[in-house]
Motif scaffolding. Structure first.
Motif, mmCIF file in Angstrom:
data_model
loop_
_atom_site.group_PDB
_atom_site.id
_atom_site.type_symbol
_atom_site.label_atom_id
_atom_site.label_comp_id
_atom_site.label_asym_id
_atom_site.label_seq_id
_atom_site.Cartn_x
_atom_site.Cartn_y
_atom_site.Cartn_z
ATOM 1 N N VAL A 338 0.847 -1.206 0.000
ATOM 2 C CA VAL A 338 0.000 0.000 0.000
ATOM 3 C C VAL A 338 0.878 1.250 0.000
ATOM 4 N N ILE A 339 1.878 1.268 0.884
ATOM 5 C CA ILE A 339 2.780 2.426 0.998
ATOM 6 C C ILE A 339 3.570 2.623 -0.286
ATOM 7 N N ALA A 340 4.142 1.533 -0.796
ATOM 8 C CA ALA A 340 4.909 1.627 -2.040
ATOM 9 C C ALA A 340 4.029 2.079 -3.197
ATOM 10 N N GLY A 341 2.776 1.592 -3.217
ATOM 11 C CA GLY A 341 1.856 2.000 -4.283
ATOM 12 C C GLY A 341 1.567 3.489 -4.254
ATOM 13 N N LEU A 342 1.400 4.057 -3.061
ATOM 14 C CA LEU A 342 1.184 5.507 -2.935
ATOM 15 C C LEU A 342 2.396 6.275 -3.477
ATOM 16 N N VAL A 348 7.593 9.272 -6.866
ATOM 17 C CA VAL A 348 8.691 9.649 -5.968
ATOM 18 C C VAL A 348 10.046 9.318 -6.571
ATOM 19 N N HIS A 349 10.223 8.045 -6.998
ATOM 20 C CA HIS A 349 11.473 7.628 -7.633
ATOM 21 C C HIS A 349 11.188 6.368 -8.455
ATOM 22 N N PRO A 350 11.717 6.267 -9.672
ATOM 23 C CA PRO A 350 11.391 5.121 -10.531
ATOM 24 C C PRO A 350 11.841 3.771 -9.988
ATOM 25 N N ASP A 351 12.852 3.752 -9.112
ATOM 26 C CA ASP A 351 13.354 2.474 -8.593
ATOM 27 C C ASP A 351 12.665 2.041 -7.301
ATOM 28 N N LEU A 352 11.836 2.918 -6.714
ATOM 29 C CA LEU A 352 11.215 2.576 -5.443
ATOM 30 C C LEU A 352 10.226 1.419 -5.604
#
Length: 385
Positions: A338-342, A348-352
């Motif tokens: 969920v957090i990464a999806g937000l 935020v950053h393409p590698d996140l």
């Protein structure tokens, strides 16, 4: 023709998820890693990108998040949350510091900036309540002395998420300091008011929602959760937090009945949610961050083992119980995605996204397997003691 293709794609996706879920049950692992892999296979850069159904799956993914958090809230009541805060605050803070730090430090060392650091802190912090509960049940650890310690840490994490998600949402939205402070204040006030109302006036909410008819009860609970989630989203508080608070406000027999009705619906849309995150992630970008994901996963395993050992030791539990508590906290899953999806949606950053996907794949799969593999050694330690 458009509708026909939509049905064909959705049917293939859901049938495929069912087959993967059956495979996961047979192997004895969580199906989450397999759902993520399915999304990677049919998303951008995958072997066969979906052409028509991605927008529908996107809406289904949002519903999945709301239902996940709603059913999670139904597992707790306001009394349990307040008691957990009072009795386990020290262990909860140790958990927060030890496990949020690796993600935040990694993002800063990579030069991704403070916003990515805030997001990655959440990705590495939260344990998957669903996977951990299944591990405890499958291995017969439910009745162990360390299990209440593990559950109290999970409750603390979930309540922390109710505060963290609005902060992250405000930061990702690029709000000014004043606007962000207002958003966080609204979130804190909302959590406090819901807990107060649930403690003192919960019977009135339950009287309004309650119904002897399952259909009516399901419609009321889901309708109320979506309504509150929509209001929360308008206030920049996070729809997920709104749904979680609705779950907390319901308790007792009503919560049990609602959870039983919602579980199949939640499982369906939760699977769609994990697939959608995979669809958003380019699998070709995972390989460059795979080494970092493995390193971060190993560090997170160690920090969760230390967390579990510390909390169990404070409760006077022996070495074997401390080891079980730490291992039970290793899996990552729902909140982390969920957090990464937000963060991915906010760009935020393409590698996140690829890093978070690889990280969750490792820990969602390895956590339950590690518990099974070390169970004989823990049993031997307990007998020797």
């Amino acid at each position: 023709m458009h509708i026909a293709i939509l049905f064909l794609e959705l049917g293939a996706v859901l049938l495929g998820l069912g087959i993967l879920g059956a495979l996961a049950l047979r192997v004895g692992i969580s199906p989450i890693p397999l759902y993520l892999i399915a999304g990677l296979a049919f998303g951008t850069g995958g072997i066969m990108p979906l052409a028509t159904s991605e927008e529908f799956i996107s809406v289904g993914a949002e519903l999945g998040v709301i239902l996940l958090l709603l059913t999670l809230g139904l597992e707790y009541n306001a009394d349990e949350l307040v008691t957990s805060l009072k009795g386990n605050a020290r262990a909860g803070i140790v958990d927060l510091v030890l496990n949020a730090a690796p993600g935040a430090i990694a993002a800063l060392l990579l030069g991704w900036g403070p916003v990515a650091a805030l997001a990655m802190a959440g990705v590495t912090y939260a344990t998957s309540s669903g996977i951990t509960a299944k591990v405890l049940s499958d291995l017969g650890w439910i009745g162990n002395r360390e299990t209440p310690v593990v559950l109290s840490l999970l409750v603390f994490e979930d309540l922390t998420m109710a505060i963290y998600l609005p902060i992250l949402t405000a930061v990702l939205a690029g709000l000014s300091f004043a606007s962000g402070a207002v958003t966080v204040a609204i979130a804190l006030a909302t959590v406090s008011v819901v807990l107060l109302v649930a403690l003192r006036y919960g019977r009135f909410i339950e009287a309004f929602v309650s119904s002897p008819n399952n259909e009516v009860l399901l419609l009321k609970v889901v309708g109320l959760a979506l309504l509150v989630a929509g209001v929360a989203q308008q206030l920049q508080v996070s729809a997920a937090v709104g749904a979680f608070l609705v779950g907390i406000a319901l308790s007792g027999k009503l919560a049990e009945d609602a959870q039983a009705l919602l579980t199949p619906l939640r499982d369906l849309f939760a699977a769609v949610f994990f697939v959608f995150f995979g669809l958003q992630t380019d699998p070709t970008k995972i390989l460059p961050v795979a080494g970092l994901a493995v390193l971060l996963a190993v560090i997170s395993m160690i920090t969760k083992l230390l967390t579990g050992a510390y909390a169990a030791r404070r409760a006077g539990i022996a070495k074997a119980g401390r080891a079980r508590a730490g291992i039970a906290l290793i899996p990552r899953g729902e909140f982390n995605i969920v957090i990464a999806g937000l963060a991915v949606t906010a760009g935020v950053h393409p590698d996140l996204g690829p890093l978070a996907a690889a990280y969750v794949l490792i820990l969602a799969a390895f956590g339950p397997l590690a518990a099974r593999l070390v169970q004989p050694f823990i049993t031997a330690i307990a007998k020797r003691a």
